[in-house]
Design a protein around this motif. Structure first.
Motif, PDB file in Angstrom:
ATOM      1  N   PRO A 153      41.237 111.482 -15.187  1.00  0.00           N
ATOM      2  CA  PRO A 153      41.214 111.023 -16.578  1.00  0.00           C
ATOM      3  C   PRO A 153      40.736 112.150 -17.488  1.00  0.00           C
ATOM      4  CG  PRO A 153      39.916 109.576 -15.131  1.00  0.00           C
ATOM      5  CD  PRO A 153      40.266 110.777 -14.335  1.00  0.00           C
ATOM      6  N   LYS A 154      41.300 112.228 -18.685  1.00  0.00           N
ATOM      7  CA  LYS A 154      40.838 113.223 -19.646  1.00  0.00           C
ATOM      8  C   LYS A 154      39.387 112.947 -19.994  1.00  0.00           C
ATOM      9  CE  LYS A 154      45.376 114.232 -21.557  1.00  0.00           C
ATOM     10  NZ  LYS A 154      46.237 114.267 -22.772  1.00  0.00           N
ATOM     11  N   LEU A 155      38.571 113.981 -19.945  1.00  0.00           N
ATOM     12  CA  LEU A 155      37.125 113.816 -19.990  1.00  0.00           C
ATOM     13  C   LEU A 155      36.658 113.055 -21.229  1.00  0.00           C
ATOM     14  CD1 LEU A 155      34.570 114.384 -18.457  1.00  0.00           C
ATOM     15  CD2 LEU A 155      34.381 116.580 -19.641  1.00  0.00           C
ATOM     16  N   ARG A 156      37.194 113.403 -22.392  1.00  0.00           N
ATOM     17  CA  ARG A 156      36.735 112.751 -23.619  1.00  0.00           C
ATOM     18  C   ARG A 156      37.018 111.247 -23.571  1.00  0.00           C
ATOM     19  NH1 ARG A 156      38.786 115.152 -29.223  1.00  0.00           N
ATOM     20  NH2 ARG A 156      37.582 116.900 -28.389  1.00  0.00           N
ATOM     21  N   HIS A 157      38.229 110.888 -23.152  1.00  0.00           N
ATOM     22  CA  HIS A 157      38.593 109.475 -23.056  1.00  0.00           C
ATOM     23  C   HIS A 157      37.786 108.778 -21.969  1.00  0.00           C
ATOM     24  CE1 HIS A 157      42.784 110.548 -24.871  1.00  0.00           C
ATOM     25  NE2 HIS A 157      41.834 110.474 -25.793  1.00  0.00           N
TER      26      HIS A 157
END
Length: 266
Positions: A120-124
């Motif tokens: 998963p994209k870290l920010r999300h």
């Protein structure tokens, strides 16, 4: 929609003494669970309820000697444990294990990566996990603690439901999730299960499909928070009676004597 189908399932369990013959626990279980439905399995101690959950998940101690388990027509018994998880099966254990040295944050992101097929994209991901922890009233500091190490029973169960909400499987098998929970923890954990069922999972077309739940419990108290569509009485390794929520009320009032006697006669 998704379907988990169990047909004529017989399961042996190995004894501690390696020279002893395995014990037959499940003796012909038939059960079909579909997306969006909640099935509660209730029964006395030693009837085989937990064995059913472990057999579905693929615990090596439990040997399927007859019958089948399929997920959307695919043979679950031919899958390894991790393949079952990626296919959409999730087991919340009665006694969650501790994993010293592995932080909850790393564990959750690694699990999500394995199930989703990409990290998963870290920010999300940070936003997603924070929101899920707020909903389950989990202190953010727990994310840097080792998995379940030093957690209370209620904290362990909350973290299992946190995993459930983040991984979004097709089906959740909950083995006595209410065990050891106080009133407040039971309310929060139950709300987490209901949220999972509503949010469900996303299919290949992007459509949201509600989650299916197999809830194993001794008591009706959790059923006041998680409303079952079907209740099954489990005795001597098989389902001996099925009905609606009213069956749970009957069990609460009269116990299992009626059904244990019928099973013995059979």
């Amino acid at each position: 929609m998704a379907t988990l189908e169990i047909r004529d399932l017989h399961v042996n369990v190995a004894q501690t003494d390696t020279d002893a013959e395995p014990i037959t626990i499940l003796k012909g279980v038939d059960l079909t669970i579909e997306s969006g439905s909640t099935h509660a399995i209730m029964g006395p101690n030693g009837s085989g309820k937990s064995t059913l959950s472990y057999a579905i998940a693929g615990h090596p101690k439990y040997e399927v000697t007859q019958g089948s388990i399929t997920l959307d027509g695919e043979d679950v018994l031919e899958m390894t444990v991790d393949e079952r998880a990626r296919a959409g099966l999730f087991l919340a254990m009665q006694y969650p294990v501790e994993v010293p040295g592995v932080s909850m944050s790393n564990f959750l992101r690694t699990a999500a990566t394995a199930v989703r097929g990409e990290a998963p994209k870290l920010r999300h991901w940070v936003k997603e996990t924070k929101q899920a922890m707020v909903e389950l009233e989990i202190d953010p500091a727990f994310s840097e603690r080792s998995v379940n190490e030093g957690f209370s029973g209620g904290e362990k169960k909350r973290h299992e439901i946190l995993q459930l909400g983040l991984l979004r499987p097709k089906f959740a098998i909950l083995d006595e999730t209410d065990s050891g929970l106080d009133v407040d923890a039971l309310r929060v954990v139950s709300a987490g299960v209901n949220t999972y069922r509503e949010r469900g999972w996303t299919d290949a077309t992007g459509a949201t499909i509600p989650g299916g739940v197999l809830l194993i419990t001794h008591y009706t108290r959790i059923l006041r928070y998680i409303a079952p569509d079907y209740v099954h009485v489990f005795v001597d390794g098989r389902i001996v009676e099925s009905g609606g929520p009213e069956l749970a009320d009957e069990l609460e009032t009269n116990g299992y004597v009626k059904f244990t006697g019928a099973a013995t006669s059979a």
